[in-house]
Design a protein around this motif. Structure first.
Motif, PDB file in Angstrom:
ATOM      1  N   TYR A   1      50.429  43.278  34.263  1.00  0.00           N
ATOM      2  CA  TYR A   1      49.410  42.469  34.917  1.00  0.00           C
ATOM      3  C   TYR A   1      48.462  41.958  33.828  1.00  0.00           C
ATOM      4  CZ  TYR A   1      50.759  44.146  39.567  1.00  0.00           C
ATOM      5  OH  TYR A   1      51.444  44.424  40.721  1.00  0.00           O
ATOM      6  N   PHE A   2      48.509  40.648  33.621  1.00  0.00           N
ATOM      7  CA  PHE A   2      47.648  40.027  32.621  1.00  0.00           C
ATOM      8  C   PHE A   2      46.538  39.274  33.345  1.00  0.00           C
ATOM      9  CE2 PHE A   2      46.702  36.555  29.512  1.00  0.00           C
ATOM     10  CZ  PHE A   2      46.184  37.375  28.521  1.00  0.00           C
ATOM     11  N   MET A   3      45.289  39.545  32.951  1.00  0.00           N
ATOM     12  CA  MET A   3      44.142  38.973  33.632  1.00  0.00           C
ATOM     13  C   MET A   3      43.230  38.285  32.624  1.00  0.00           C
ATOM     14  SD  MET A   3      43.400  42.313  36.075  1.00  0.00           S
ATOM     15  CE  MET A   3      42.590  41.438  37.414  1.00  0.00           C
ATOM     16  N   TRP A   4      42.421  37.355  33.100  1.00  0.00           N
ATOM     17  CA  TRP A   4      41.537  36.607  32.211  1.00  0.00           C
ATOM     18  C   TRP A   4      40.413  35.957  33.011  1.00  0.00           C
ATOM     19  CZ3 TRP A   4      46.436  35.154  33.637  1.00  0.00           C
ATOM     20  CH2 TRP A   4      46.563  33.966  34.375  1.00  0.00           C
ATOM     21  N   SER A   5      39.447  35.385  32.289  1.00  0.00           N
ATOM     22  CA  SER A   5      38.337  34.681  32.918  1.00  0.00           C
ATOM     23  C   SER A   5      38.480  33.181  32.740  1.00  0.00           C
ATOM     24  CB  SER A   5      36.999  35.148  32.330  1.00  0.00           C
ATOM     25  OG  SER A   5      36.719  36.478  32.709  1.00  0.00           O
ATOM     26  N   GLU A   6      38.023  32.465  33.759  1.00  0.00           N
ATOM     27  CA  GLU A   6      38.050  31.006  33.768  1.00  0.00           C
ATOM     28  C   GLU A   6      36.635  30.482  34.007  1.00  0.00           C
ATOM     29  OE1 GLU A   6      42.531  30.795  35.770  1.00  0.00           O
ATOM     30  OE2 GLU A   6      40.801  29.993  36.867  1.00  0.00           O
ATOM     31  N   GLY A   7      36.431  29.184  33.741  1.00  0.00           N
ATOM     32  CA  GLY A   7      35.119  28.593  33.924  1.00  0.00           C
ATOM     33  C   GLY A   7      34.208  28.888  32.749  1.00  0.00           C
ATOM     34  N   GLY A   8      32.932  28.562  32.902  1.00  0.00           N
ATOM     35  CA  GLY A   8      31.966  28.762  31.831  1.00  0.00           C
ATOM     36  C   GLY A   8      31.134  30.003  32.064  1.00  0.00           C
ATOM     37  N   TRP A   9      31.013  30.843  31.058  1.00  0.00           N
ATOM     38  CA  TRP A   9      30.314  32.120  31.225  1.00  0.00           C
ATOM     39  C   TRP A   9      28.818  31.948  31.468  1.00  0.00           C
ATOM     40  CZ3 TRP A   9      26.430  34.046  28.035  1.00  0.00           C
ATOM     41  CH2 TRP A   9      26.252  33.403  26.808  1.00  0.00           C
ATOM     42  N   THR A  10      28.248  30.819  31.095  1.00  0.00           N
ATOM     43  CA  THR A  10      26.816  30.604  31.298  1.00  0.00           C
ATOM     44  C   THR A  10      26.494  30.052  32.680  1.00  0.00           C
ATOM     45  OG1 THR A  10      26.914  28.356  30.400  1.00  0.00           O
ATOM     46  CG2 THR A  10      26.494  30.152  28.842  1.00  0.00           C
ATOM     47  N   GLY A  11      27.511  29.639  33.423  1.00  0.00           N
ATOM     48  CA  GLY A  11      27.279  28.994  34.704  1.00  0.00           C
ATOM     49  C   GLY A  11      27.747  29.808  35.894  1.00  0.00           C
ATOM     50  N   PRO A  12      27.667  29.228  37.096  1.00  0.00           N
ATOM     51  CA  PRO A  12      28.008  29.960  38.320  1.00  0.00           C
ATOM     52  C   PRO A  12      29.500  30.087  38.597  1.00  0.00           C
ATOM     53  CG  PRO A  12      27.323  27.731  38.872  1.00  0.00           C
ATOM     54  CD  PRO A  12      27.102  27.892  37.389  1.00  0.00           C
ATOM     55  N   ASP A  13      30.332  29.240  37.960  1.00  0.00           N
ATOM     56  CA  ASP A  13      31.738  29.159  38.359  1.00  0.00           C
ATOM     57  C   ASP A  13      32.674  30.074  37.566  1.00  0.00           C
ATOM     58  OD1 ASP A  13      31.467  27.786  35.980  1.00  0.00           O
ATOM     59  OD2 ASP A  13      32.882  26.195  36.519  1.00  0.00           O
ATOM     60  N   TYR A  14      32.119  31.008  36.816  1.00  0.00           N
ATOM     61  CA  TYR A  14      32.941  31.995  36.109  1.00  0.00           C
ATOM     62  C   TYR A  14      33.764  32.769  37.129  1.00  0.00           C
ATOM     63  CZ  TYR A  14      33.407  34.620  31.664  1.00  0.00           C
ATOM     64  OH  TYR A  14      33.842  35.153  30.477  1.00  0.00           O
ATOM     65  N   LYS A  15      35.023  33.093  36.792  1.00  0.00           N
ATOM     66  CA  LYS A  15      35.890  33.780  37.747  1.00  0.00           C
ATOM     67  C   LYS A  15      37.038  34.452  37.025  1.00  0.00           C
ATOM     68  CE  LYS A  15      37.699  29.224  39.099  1.00  0.00           C
ATOM     69  NZ  LYS A  15      36.491  28.558  38.635  1.00  0.00           N
ATOM     70  N   VAL A  16      37.777  35.285  37.757  1.00  0.00           N
ATOM     71  CA  VAL A  16      38.883  36.066  37.200  1.00  0.00           C
ATOM     72  C   VAL A  16      40.188  35.663  37.885  1.00  0.00           C
ATOM     73  CG1 VAL A  16      39.863  38.374  36.937  1.00  0.00           C
ATOM     74  CG2 VAL A  16      37.410  38.018  36.616  1.00  0.00           C
ATOM     75  N   ALA A  17      41.221  35.430  37.070  1.00  0.00           N
ATOM     76  CA  ALA A  17      42.557  35.109  37.579  1.00  0.00           C
ATOM     77  C   ALA A  17      43.569  36.028  36.911  1.00  0.00           C
ATOM     78  CB  ALA A  17      42.894  33.650  37.298  1.00  0.00           C
ATOM     79  N   TYR A  18      44.834  35.970  37.386  1.00  0.00           N
ATOM     80  CA  TYR A  18      45.829  36.889  36.826  1.00  0.00           C
ATOM     81  C   TYR A  18      47.240  36.328  36.940  1.00  0.00           C
ATOM     82  CZ  TYR A  18      47.723  38.453  41.358  1.00  0.00           C
ATOM     83  OH  TYR A  18      48.346  38.518  42.579  1.00  0.00           O
ATOM     84  N   ALA A  19      48.132  36.987  36.186  1.00  0.00           N
ATOM     85  CA  ALA A  19      49.565  36.709  36.209  1.00  0.00           C
ATOM     86  C   ALA A  19      50.300  38.048  36.149  1.00  0.00           C
ATOM     87  CB  ALA A  19      49.967  35.826  35.038  1.00  0.00           C
ATOM     88  N   ILE A  20      51.575  38.038  36.487  1.00  0.00           N
ATOM     89  CA  ILE A  20      52.423  39.229  36.396  1.00  0.00           C
ATOM     90  C   ILE A  20      53.672  38.860  35.614  1.00  0.00           C
ATOM     91  CG2 ILE A  20      53.702  41.002  37.663  1.00  0.00           C
ATOM     92  CD1 ILE A  20      51.896  40.501  40.051  1.00  0.00           C
ATOM     93  N   ALA A  21      54.079  39.732  34.685  1.00  0.00           N
ATOM     94  CA  ALA A  21      55.264  39.461  33.877  1.00  0.00           C
ATOM     95  C   ALA A  21      56.064  40.742  33.669  1.00  0.00           C
ATOM     96  CB  ALA A  21      54.870  38.848  32.534  1.00  0.00           C
ATOM     97  N   ASP A  22      57.261  40.575  33.127  1.00  0.00           N
ATOM     98  CA  ASP A  22      58.131  41.714  32.813  1.00  0.00           C
ATOM     99  C   ASP A  22      57.987  42.167  31.369  1.00  0.00           C
ATOM    100  OD1 ASP A  22      59.316  41.824  35.406  1.00  0.00           O
ATOM    101  OD2 ASP A  22      60.611  40.133  34.866  1.00  0.00           O
ATOM    102  N   SER A  23      57.185  41.460  30.601  1.00  0.00           N
ATOM    103  CA  SER A  23      57.034  41.732  29.174  1.00  0.00           C
ATOM    104  C   SER A  23      55.563  41.622  28.791  1.00  0.00           C
ATOM    105  CB  SER A  23      57.854  40.728  28.366  1.00  0.00           C
ATOM    106  OG  SER A  23      57.405  40.642  27.028  1.00  0.00           O
TER     107      SER A  23
END
Length: 319
Positions: free
Chosen positions: A214-236
């Motif tokens: 499970y690979f996760m990361w942040s999207e949007g701008g960290w200084t603003g309201p639209d920061y968020k977390v998304a993810y992907a799933i892989a076999d490697s």
């Protein structure tokens, strides 16, 4: 007299129950980019001390036996120890190996041609004090467009340690040497592999569940309201990482800027908590961020369910 005593008891009871009902933020102060981890049945959070860059020159740590009551361990490392770091120390990642604790961090908000990037330090205890391991950054070059920040150190199933890192909408993975003092080539001879998924901005995190990565990361701008977390799933551990969904984002009734997270798995249980930062609704300054925890669950197919932000957070003591 009895009425007065009753009123005092009522007020004390109300105050106590109200305090116990609200667990988010989990500790006071402006703290961001929290790395949550478990050592010897103790829960730890290592966050960024969130302040203007010139003041963001130290790290505190917090420990807990139940994810509810937290003890502060102040100034476990700072720029007095890391001579090459001048400002903007952030986004720690911690790993234990061979009875030593290795604390990775970014410093100086480095740009092309500047000194700074990702450093590593070491201590005998999780709370430090930590000593600079190299006297210089482990990574200071900008490779594949990735600013050397937001590192996450990951131990794979075969015991190999990798580090995922990168800002500016690019993410690399590198292979760490056994002593964490250098990078070693992959089998194809390369040192850096770019694994950037769709919409990636920064803040990578990885964990394994049911033999899936499970690979996760942040999207949007960290200084603003639209920061968020998304993810992907892989076999490697190298992907490919195809974006699945957003699982954490702002809530008009709770907070904005929800992102740069980590995940704590309760030992010997299929129970997970997401540790993240967010910005109170009445705050707009970039550094006004606080650390929070929510339960993170999965559906029957292993996909992560959307996480709802709360003020309650972890409501019960864990054993």
């Amino acid at each position: 007299m009895n009425k007065a005593l009753f009123f005092i008891c009522f007020c004390l009871s109300f105050s106590w129950s109200g305090a116990s009902a609200q667990q988010n933020p989990v500790f006071p102060g402006w703290y961001a980019d929290p790395e949550g981890i478990v050592y010897d049945n103790t829960y730890w959070i290592f966050p960024t001390y969130s302040a203007p860059y010139e003041q963001q020159v130290l790290f505190d740590a917090f420990s807990s036996k139940d994810l509810v009551n937290w003890k502060k361990h102040p100034r476990i490392i700072d720029t007095a120890e890391v001579k090459w770091a001048q400002k903007a120390m952030w986004a720690p990642s911690i790993i234990e190996k061979g009875g030593k604790y290795y604390f990775f961090f970014a410093a100086n908000d480095v740009h092309e041609g500047e000194i700074g990037g990702i450093g590593v330090s070491v201590a005998d205890r999780p709370e430090g004090p930590y000593k600079d391991l190299l006297g210089k950054p482990l990574i200071d070059d900008i490779v594949h467009g990735a600013q050397p920040i937001d590192q996450f150190v990951f131990k794979d199933k075969d015991g190999q340690y990798y580090m995922y890192y990168g800002g500016w909408k690019h993410c690399n993975v590198v292979k760490l040497s056994d002593d964490f003092k250098s990078l070693v080539p992959f089998e194809d001879g390369t040192i850096y592999k770019e694994i950037t998924p769709e919409n990636y901005v920064e803040g990578p995190f990885m964990f394994i569940r049911d033999n899936k990565y499970y690979f996760m990361w942040s999207e949007g701008g960290w200084t603003g309201p639209d920061y968020k977390v998304a993810y992907a799933i892989a076999d490697s551990p190298f992907g490919p990482f195809k974006r699945i969904a957003t699982i954490l984002e702002q809530d008009k009734d709770i907070a904005t800027g929800a992102g740069h997270h980590s995940v704590i798995k309760i030992p010997n249980e299929d129970t997970y908590y997401i540790v993240y930062h967010r910005r109170p609704l009445d705050k707009t300054e970039a550094h006004e961020r606080e650390t929070c925890i929510e339960r993170m669950t999965f559906d029957d197919q292993g996909f992560i369910n959307p996480v709802k932000m709360t003020f309650e957070g972890v409501k019960h003591v864990l054993h």
